[in-house]
Motif scaffolding. Sequence first.
Motif, short mmCIF file in Angstrom:
data_model
loop_
_atom_site.label_atom_id
_atom_site.label_comp_id
_atom_site.label_asym_id
_atom_site.label_seq_id
_atom_site.Cartn_x
_atom_site.Cartn_y
_atom_site.Cartn_z
N LEU B 37 0.76 -0.98 0.13
CA LEU B 37 0.04 -0.23 0.23
C LEU B 37 0.82 0.65 0.19
CD1 LEU B 37 -3.43 0.88 0.97
CD2 LEU B 37 -2.31 1.75 3.12
N ILE B 38 2.13 1.32 1.25
CA ILE B 38 2.88 2.68 0.96
C ILE B 38 3.48 2.36 -0.89
CG2 ILE B 38 4.55 3.34 2.40
CD1 ILE B 38 4.11 2.08 4.76
N ALA B 39 3.82 1.40 -1.07
CA ALA B 39 4.71 1.09 -2.21
C ALA B 39 4.01 2.27 -3.32
CB ALA B 39 5.15 -0.34 -2.51
N ASP B 40 2.36 2.05 -3.46
CA ASP B 40 1.42 2.43 -3.72
C ASP B 40 0.81 3.82 -4.45
OD1 ASP B 40 -0.05 1.72 -6.12
OD2 ASP B 40 -1.83 2.35 -4.81
N LEU B 41 1.37 4.11 -2.52
CA LEU B 41 1.30 5.82 -2.56
C LEU B 41 2.03 6.48 -3.40
CD1 LEU B 41 0.64 6.20 1.49
CD2 LEU B 41 -1.26 6.32 -0.75
N GLY B 42 3.63 6.22 -3.20
CA GLY B 42 4.63 6.14 -3.68
C GLY B 42 4.68 6.81 -5.10
N ALA B 43 4.03 5.83 -6.13
CA ALA B 43 3.39 5.11 -7.37
C ALA B 43 2.84 6.16 -7.29
CB ALA B 43 3.43 3.46 -7.85
N HIS B 44 1.49 6.85 -7.12
CA HIS B 44 0.94 7.42 -7.22
C HIS B 44 1.30 9.42 -7.04
CE1 HIS B 44 -1.86 3.86 -7.32
NE2 HIS B 44 -1.50 5.01 -8.70
N PHE B 45 1.99 9.72 -5.35
CA PHE B 45 2.33 10.39 -5.38
C PHE B 45 3.75 10.53 -4.96
CE2 PHE B 45 -1.67 9.92 -3.60
CZ PHE B 45 -2.08 10.61 -4.26
N ASN B 46 4.83 10.92 -5.94
CA ASN B 46 6.23 10.50 -5.87
C ASN B 46 7.20 11.25 -4.63
OD1 ASN B 46 8.65 10.16 -7.02
ND2 ASN B 46 8.56 12.14 -7.28
N GLY B 47 7.59 10.48 -3.81
CA GLY B 47 8.10 10.90 -2.08
C GLY B 47 7.67 10.62 -1.56
N LEU B 48 6.10 10.70 -1.17
CA LEU B 48 5.24 9.99 0.10
C LEU B 48 5.94 9.16 0.65
CD1 LEU B 48 2.90 10.71 1.42
CD2 LEU B 48 1.79 9.88 -0.31
N ASP B 49 5.71 7.64 -0.28
CA ASP B 49 6.36 6.37 0.54
C ASP B 49 7.75 6.46 1.11
OD1 ASP B 49 7.54 6.92 -2.19
OD2 ASP B 49 8.10 4.93 -2.62
N GLU B 50 8.28 7.62 0.63
CA GLU B 50 9.62 7.60 1.18
C GLU B 50 9.43 8.11 3.07
OE1 GLU B 50 11.93 8.98 -1.39
OE2 GLU B 50 12.24 7.85 -2.66
N ARG B 51 8.67 9.34 2.92
CA ARG B 51 8.03 9.72 4.31
C ARG B 51 7.76 8.85 5.43
NH1 ARG B 51 8.28 15.69 4.35
NH2 ARG B 51 7.97 15.19 6.42
#
Lengths: 139, 103
Positions: B37-51
Motif C-alpha cells: 500500500l505504501i509503495a502504491d502511495l509512492g507510485a501515485h504521489f512521488n516521494g510520499l512512500d519515503e516519508r
Amino acid sequence: MVLRISADLVAALWEHSEREHPIEACGVIAGPAADLTPTRHIPMENSAYSPTFYEFESKALLGLYQELDDLDEALVVIYHSHTSTEAYPSRTDIAYAGEPGAHYVLLSTREEIAPRSEFRSFRIVNGVVTEELVEIVGD
Amino acid sequence: MSSESGAVIEVRIPTILRPYTGGAKVVSANGTTLRELIADLGAHFNGLDERIMTDGTLLKFINVYVNDEDVRFLGGLDLALNAGDKVTILPAVAGGANNCGAI
C-alpha cells in the motif's frame, strides 16, 4: 508570528510541568479550527516517562486527532517541558516536529533558574526553528 | 486509481504530508499488505512512500494505524490488508531534551 495565549492556560501548562518534574510533561492546547485561538488544555501522558524524552502514546494520539476532527478543532499548541536544559528545541524536537501549523511551546523547569521564567514558543517547519513572541492576555 | 492487485484502501494523510497529495486529506491506494500500500502511495504521489518508510522499515517519526490500531503492534509492514480497511497516518508527537533522537 506571535502566540497569543491566556494567563490561565500559561498557568495550567506550568502546573502540569511542575507536577511531572523531573519527568518531561507534554500536551496540547486545542482551539477552534476557524480561528486557531488556543482554548482547551489537554495534558497528555508521556509514555516514555523520561527526564529527557517525551512521546504521546500512539492510541491516545489517534484519539486526540479524531476528537479534534469531530469538534472542528485544531491542534494549536504542542508543549513539553525540559527539566534540566533550556526551553529551546533540541535536535530531537526538531526531527520529530510534524505539525507545521502548530506553535511548539517549551517550558524549562530546571532548578538553576527562577521558577516559571522560561516559557518560549517556536514554529518548526522543515527543520527550521523560528522563535515567536508570546503575548499573555488576561489575568 | 490503481491497476495493481489488492484491495482499494482509504488512507488519511496528515497535514505535513499533504503537499505530496496536492492537499488531499484522504486518498485511495491498493495493496494486499501495508508495504504494498505504501509503495502504491509512492507510485501515485512521488516521494510520499519515503516519508513513511525507508529501507523496508517504518520511520519512527510516523505512526500508521489500520482500523484505529497502531500497526507496530499488528505485524508492521507485513500486515495483510482487506477491502474496506481504513489506514490513518499521523506524525508521532515526541521529542525532548535528549539530543540523540532516541526512542
